[in-house]
Design a protein around this motif. Structure first.
Motif, PDB file in Angstrom:
ATOM      1  N   TYR A   1      82.140  78.427  13.538  1.00  0.00           N
ATOM      2  CA  TYR A   1      83.429  78.945  13.079  1.00  0.00           C
ATOM      3  C   TYR A   1      84.437  77.822  12.876  1.00  0.00           C
ATOM      4  N   LEU A   2      84.462  76.868  13.801  1.00  0.00           N
ATOM      5  CA  LEU A   2      85.413  75.762  13.698  1.00  0.00           C
ATOM      6  C   LEU A   2      85.020  74.737  12.643  1.00  0.00           C
ATOM      7  N   MET A   3      83.733  74.394  12.597  1.00  0.00           N
ATOM      8  CA  MET A   3      83.296  73.291  11.761  1.00  0.00           C
ATOM      9  C   MET A   3      82.838  73.677  10.356  1.00  0.00           C
ATOM     10  N   VAL A   4      82.412  74.914  10.155  1.00  0.00           N
ATOM     11  CA  VAL A   4      81.885  75.301   8.854  1.00  0.00           C
ATOM     12  C   VAL A   4      82.733  76.394   8.208  1.00  0.00           C
TER      13      VAL A   4
ATOM     14  N   ASN B   1      92.704  91.037  -3.651  1.00  0.00           N
ATOM     15  CA  ASN B   1      91.779  90.708  -2.566  1.00  0.00           C
ATOM     16  C   ASN B   1      91.704  89.203  -2.330  1.00  0.00           C
ATOM     17  N   SER B   2      91.661  88.424  -3.396  1.00  0.00           N
ATOM     18  CA  SER B   2      91.583  86.970  -3.215  1.00  0.00           C
ATOM     19  C   SER B   2      92.895  86.413  -2.661  1.00  0.00           C
ATOM     20  N   PHE B   3      94.032  87.002  -3.027  1.00  0.00           N
ATOM     21  CA  PHE B   3      95.302  86.595  -2.448  1.00  0.00           C
ATOM     22  C   PHE B   3      95.323  86.897  -0.951  1.00  0.00           C
ATOM     23  N   PHE B   4      94.853  88.086  -0.585  1.00  0.00           N
ATOM     24  CA  PHE B   4      94.767  88.477   0.812  1.00  0.00           C
ATOM     25  C   PHE B   4      93.838  87.535   1.583  1.00  0.00           C
ATOM     26  N   ALA B   5      92.698  87.182   0.980  1.00  0.00           N
ATOM     27  CA  ALA B   5      91.751  86.271   1.636  1.00  0.00           C
ATOM     28  C   ALA B   5      92.339  84.876   1.803  1.00  0.00           C
ATOM     29  N   THR B   6      93.085  84.413   0.816  1.00  0.00           N
ATOM     30  CA  THR B   6      93.706  83.093   0.907  1.00  0.00           C
ATOM     31  C   THR B   6      94.766  83.070   2.007  1.00  0.00           C
ATOM     32  N   LEU B   7      95.570  84.113   2.080  1.00  0.00           N
ATOM     33  CA  LEU B   7      96.558  84.187   3.156  1.00  0.00           C
ATOM     34  C   LEU B   7      95.896  84.216   4.527  1.00  0.00           C
ATOM     35  N   LEU B   8      94.832  84.997   4.651  1.00  0.00           N
ATOM     36  CA  LEU B   8      94.108  85.057   5.922  1.00  0.00           C
ATOM     37  C   LEU B   8      93.474  83.716   6.277  1.00  0.00           C
ATOM     38  N   ALA B   9      92.965  83.004   5.273  1.00  0.00           N
ATOM     39  CA  ALA B   9      92.348  81.698   5.528  1.00  0.00           C
ATOM     40  C   ALA B   9      93.385  80.703   6.059  1.00  0.00           C
ATOM     41  N   PHE B  10      94.581  80.714   5.484  1.00  0.00           N
ATOM     42  CA  PHE B  10      95.629  79.827   5.988  1.00  0.00           C
ATOM     43  C   PHE B  10      96.131  80.279   7.354  1.00  0.00           C
ATOM     44  N   LEU B  11      96.212  81.583   7.569  1.00  0.00           N
ATOM     45  CA  LEU B  11      96.584  82.104   8.884  1.00  0.00           C
ATOM     46  C   LEU B  11      95.552  81.684   9.923  1.00  0.00           C
ATOM     47  N   ASN B  12      94.300  81.713   9.536  1.00  0.00           N
ATOM     48  CA  ASN B  12      93.226  81.288  10.420  1.00  0.00           C
ATOM     49  C   ASN B  12      93.371  79.815  10.792  1.00  0.00           C
ATOM     50  N   LEU B  13      93.692  78.976   9.808  1.00  0.00           N
ATOM     51  CA  LEU B  13      93.885  77.552  10.107  1.00  0.00           C
ATOM     52  C   LEU B  13      95.062  77.335  11.047  1.00  0.00           C
TER      53      LEU B  13
ATOM     54  N   PHE C   1      96.139  79.438  13.206  1.00  0.00           N
ATOM     55  CA  PHE C   1      95.696  79.951  14.504  1.00  0.00           C
ATOM     56  C   PHE C   1      94.819  78.932  15.218  1.00  0.00           C
ATOM     57  N   LEU C   2      93.907  78.303  14.479  1.00  0.00           N
ATOM     58  CA  LEU C   2      93.001  77.330  15.091  1.00  0.00           C
ATOM     59  C   LEU C   2      93.730  76.056  15.517  1.00  0.00           C
ATOM     60  N   GLN C   3      94.796  75.696  14.820  1.00  0.00           N
ATOM     61  CA  GLN C   3      95.552  74.505  15.196  1.00  0.00           C
ATOM     62  C   GLN C   3      96.481  74.771  16.379  1.00  0.00           C
ATOM     63  N   GLY C   4      96.612  76.015  16.775  1.00  0.00           N
ATOM     64  CA  GLY C   4      97.464  76.341  17.905  1.00  0.00           C
ATOM     65  C   GLY C   4      98.915  76.539  17.537  1.00  0.00           C
ATOM     66  N   ALA C   5      99.204  76.577  16.241  1.00  0.00           N
ATOM     67  CA  ALA C   5     100.591  76.760  15.818  1.00  0.00           C
ATOM     68  C   ALA C   5     101.056  78.200  16.053  1.00  0.00           C
ATOM     69  N   LEU C   6     100.111  79.121  16.121  1.00  0.00           N
ATOM     70  CA  LEU C   6     100.457  80.530  16.346  1.00  0.00           C
ATOM     71  C   LEU C   6     100.070  80.902  17.774  1.00  0.00           C
ATOM     72  N   GLU C   7     100.901  80.548  18.709  1.00  0.00           N
ATOM     73  CA  GLU C   7     100.581  80.768  20.121  1.00  0.00           C
ATOM     74  C   GLU C   7     100.786  82.212  20.557  1.00  0.00           C
ATOM     75  N   PHE C   8     101.495  82.996  19.762  1.00  0.00           N
ATOM     76  CA  PHE C   8     101.770  84.370  20.161  1.00  0.00           C
ATOM     77  C   PHE C   8     100.589  85.304  19.920  1.00  0.00           C
ATOM     78  N   LEU C   9      99.585  84.840  19.167  1.00  0.00           N
ATOM     79  CA  LEU C   9      98.407  85.663  18.919  1.00  0.00           C
ATOM     80  C   LEU C   9      97.423  85.539  20.075  1.00  0.00           C
ATOM     81  N   PRO C  10      96.834  86.636  20.520  1.00  0.00           N
ATOM     82  CA  PRO C  10      95.808  86.537  21.566  1.00  0.00           C
ATOM     83  C   PRO C  10      94.521  85.953  21.000  1.00  0.00           C
ATOM     84  N   ASN C  11      93.658  85.456  21.876  1.00  0.00           N
ATOM     85  CA  ASN C  11      92.403  84.841  21.435  1.00  0.00           C
ATOM     86  C   ASN C  11      91.493  85.820  20.720  1.00  0.00           C
TER      87      ASN C  11
END
Length: 140
Positions: free
Chosen positions: A40-43, A77-89, A91-101
C-alpha cells in the motif's frame, strides 16, 4: 479511453488485501497486514496518483469530444478518484492527523472501487462511441 492499468492495480490490490488482511491483527495475528502495508505504501499509493490524474485528463478530453452520459460519469468518477488519491497521500504523510487509522482502509476500498468503475464505464463508453462512429460512416 481504456483504464486497464488502473483496473489491474485495483484488482491486484484487492487480492493482496484479501490474502493479507490487516484487520486480522485485531483478531490475534501479529504479522497480518505487513505485506499489504508495504504494498500500500510503496506501490498502490505511489502509482494511483499519476494513473488517476491521467484518467482524469483523458476523461476531460473525451468529454470535450463526446458529451454522453457515460463520459460525464467518467469525468466525475476520475475527479473523485484523483481527490481520493491526493487525500490518501496527505493521510500517509501524517498531515491529516484527525483521521483515524481505520480510515486508510475506507480510502483504499473507495479507490479500488473507483478504479474498477472507471474501467467498466469506460468500456461501455467505448462501445457506445463505436456505435456512433458506425452510424456516422453509414450516413456519409
Amino acid at each position: 479511453t481504456r483504464f486497464l492499468i488502473l483496473f489491474l492495480l485495483s484488482i491486484v490490490s484487492l487480492i493482496i488485501f484479501v490474502l493479507d488482511n490487516p484487520l486480522y491483527y485485531y483478531l490475534g495475528s501479529p504479522f497480518s497486514g505487513l505485506l499489504f502495508g508495504f504494498y500500500y505504501l510503496m506501490v498502490f499509493s505511489v502509482f494511483y496518483v499519476p494513473f488517476s490524474l491521467i484518467a482524469f485528463i483523458k476523461s476531460l478530453l473525451h468529454l470535450t469530444r463526446f458529451q454522453t452520459n457515460y463520459s460525464i460519469l467518467l469525468a466525475i468518477n476520475s475527479f473523485f478518484a484523483t481527490l481520493l488519491a491526493f487525500l490518501n497521500l496527505l493521510f500517509l504523510q501524517g498531515a491529516l492527523e484527525f483521521l483515524p487509522n481505520s480510515s486508510m482502509y475506507l480510502i483504499f476500498i473507495l479507490l479500488a472501487a473507483s478504479g474498477i468503475a472507471q474501467t467498466i464505464i469506460g468500456r461501455k463508453e467505448n462501445e457506445k462511441i463505436k456505435i456512433i462512429w458506425l452510424s456516422q460512416e453509414k450516413t456519409m
